[in-house]
Design a protein around this motif. Structure first.
Motif, PDB file in Angstrom:
ATOM      1  N   ARG A  10       2.904   6.013  -3.116  1.00  0.00           N
ATOM      2  CA  ARG A  10       3.974   6.858  -3.625  1.00  0.00           C
ATOM      3  C   ARG A  10       3.855   7.092  -5.128  1.00  0.00           C
ATOM      4  NH1 ARG A  10       8.404   3.704  -2.293  1.00  0.00           N
ATOM      5  NH2 ARG A  10       7.768   3.039  -0.229  1.00  0.00           N
ATOM      6  N   HIS A  11       3.259   6.099  -5.843  1.00  0.00           N
ATOM      7  CA  HIS A  11       3.122   6.205  -7.292  1.00  0.00           C
ATOM      8  C   HIS A  11       1.701   6.564  -7.714  1.00  0.00           C
ATOM      9  CE1 HIS A  11       7.220   4.865  -7.811  1.00  0.00           C
ATOM     10  NE2 HIS A  11       6.977   3.906  -6.939  1.00  0.00           N
ATOM     11  N   GLY A  12       0.920   7.086  -6.777  1.00  0.00           N
ATOM     12  CA  GLY A  12      -0.408   7.607  -7.120  1.00  0.00           C
ATOM     13  C   GLY A  12      -1.472   6.559  -7.379  1.00  0.00           C
ATOM     14  N   PHE A  13      -1.334   5.347  -6.842  1.00  0.00           N
ATOM     15  CA  PHE A  13      -2.317   4.258  -6.966  1.00  0.00           C
ATOM     16  C   PHE A  13      -2.657   3.940  -8.418  1.00  0.00           C
ATOM     17  CE2 PHE A  13      -3.150   5.954  -2.688  1.00  0.00           C
ATOM     18  CZ  PHE A  13      -3.014   4.785  -1.952  1.00  0.00           C
ATOM     19  N   CYS A  14      -1.681   4.038  -9.325  1.00  0.00           N
ATOM     20  CA  CYS A  14      -1.953   3.725 -10.722  1.00  0.00           C
ATOM     21  C   CYS A  14      -1.937   2.210 -10.908  1.00  0.00           C
ATOM     22  CB  CYS A  14      -0.942   4.404 -11.644  1.00  0.00           C
ATOM     23  SG  CYS A  14       0.766   4.077 -11.234  1.00  0.00           S
ATOM     24  N   VAL A  50       0.838  -1.209   0.000  1.00  0.00           N
ATOM     25  CA  VAL A  50       0.000   0.000   0.000  1.00  0.00           C
ATOM     26  C   VAL A  50       0.868   1.252   0.000  1.00  0.00           C
ATOM     27  CG1 VAL A  50      -1.718   1.319   1.298  1.00  0.00           C
ATOM     28  CG2 VAL A  50      -1.934  -1.145   1.119  1.00  0.00           C
ATOM     29  N   TYR A  51       1.909   1.266   0.842  1.00  0.00           N
ATOM     30  CA  TYR A  51       2.821   2.415   0.891  1.00  0.00           C
ATOM     31  C   TYR A  51       3.462   2.654  -0.475  1.00  0.00           C
ATOM     32  CZ  TYR A  51       2.628   2.140   6.017  1.00  0.00           C
ATOM     33  OH  TYR A  51       2.210   2.124   7.321  1.00  0.00           O
ATOM     34  N   HIS A  52       3.848   1.568  -1.128  1.00  0.00           N
ATOM     35  CA  HIS A  52       4.507   1.667  -2.431  1.00  0.00           C
ATOM     36  C   HIS A  52       3.561   2.228  -3.484  1.00  0.00           C
ATOM     37  CE1 HIS A  52       5.949   0.021  -6.349  1.00  0.00           C
ATOM     38  NE2 HIS A  52       7.106   0.461  -5.879  1.00  0.00           N
TER      39      HIS A  52
END
Length: 97
Positions: A75-79, A70-72
């Motif tokens: 960071r990338h905008g939940f794409c 989830v943290y990862h």
């Protein structure tokens, strides 16, 4: 019967066993509750006066298997469902110009 040495020899039945949730030897067999995590209750046993115990058991003390993902993704905008841009083509285009 005394309350000291002679009485200690008569202790042979167990009151506590290992807890299924937290793994500590605090699960009371007759009460069927854990003294450490409060197992059989849905909510985890936690008190504000017990700050050190909270520190040992909060998020981040274990593996965080799901939250790590989830943290990862945060960071990338939940794409999701997109393909990343090819890195080699971008490098080749920038070096040729």
């Amino acid at each position: 019967m005394m309350k000291g040495t002679s009485s200690f020899g008569k202790r042979r039945n167990k009151t506590h066993m290992l807890c299924r949730r937290c793994g500590s030897k605090a699960y009371h067999l007759q009460k069927s509750t854990c003294g450490k995590c409060g197992y059989t209750a849905k909510r985890k046993r936690e008190h504000n006066w017990n700050v050190k115990a909270k520190r040992r058991n909060t998020t981040g003390t274990g593996r965080i298997r799901h939250l790590k993902i989830v943290y990862h993704t945060f960071r990338h905008g939940f794409c999701e469902g997109t393909t990343p841009k090819p890195k080699r083509a971008a490098v080749a285009a920038s070096s040729s110009s």
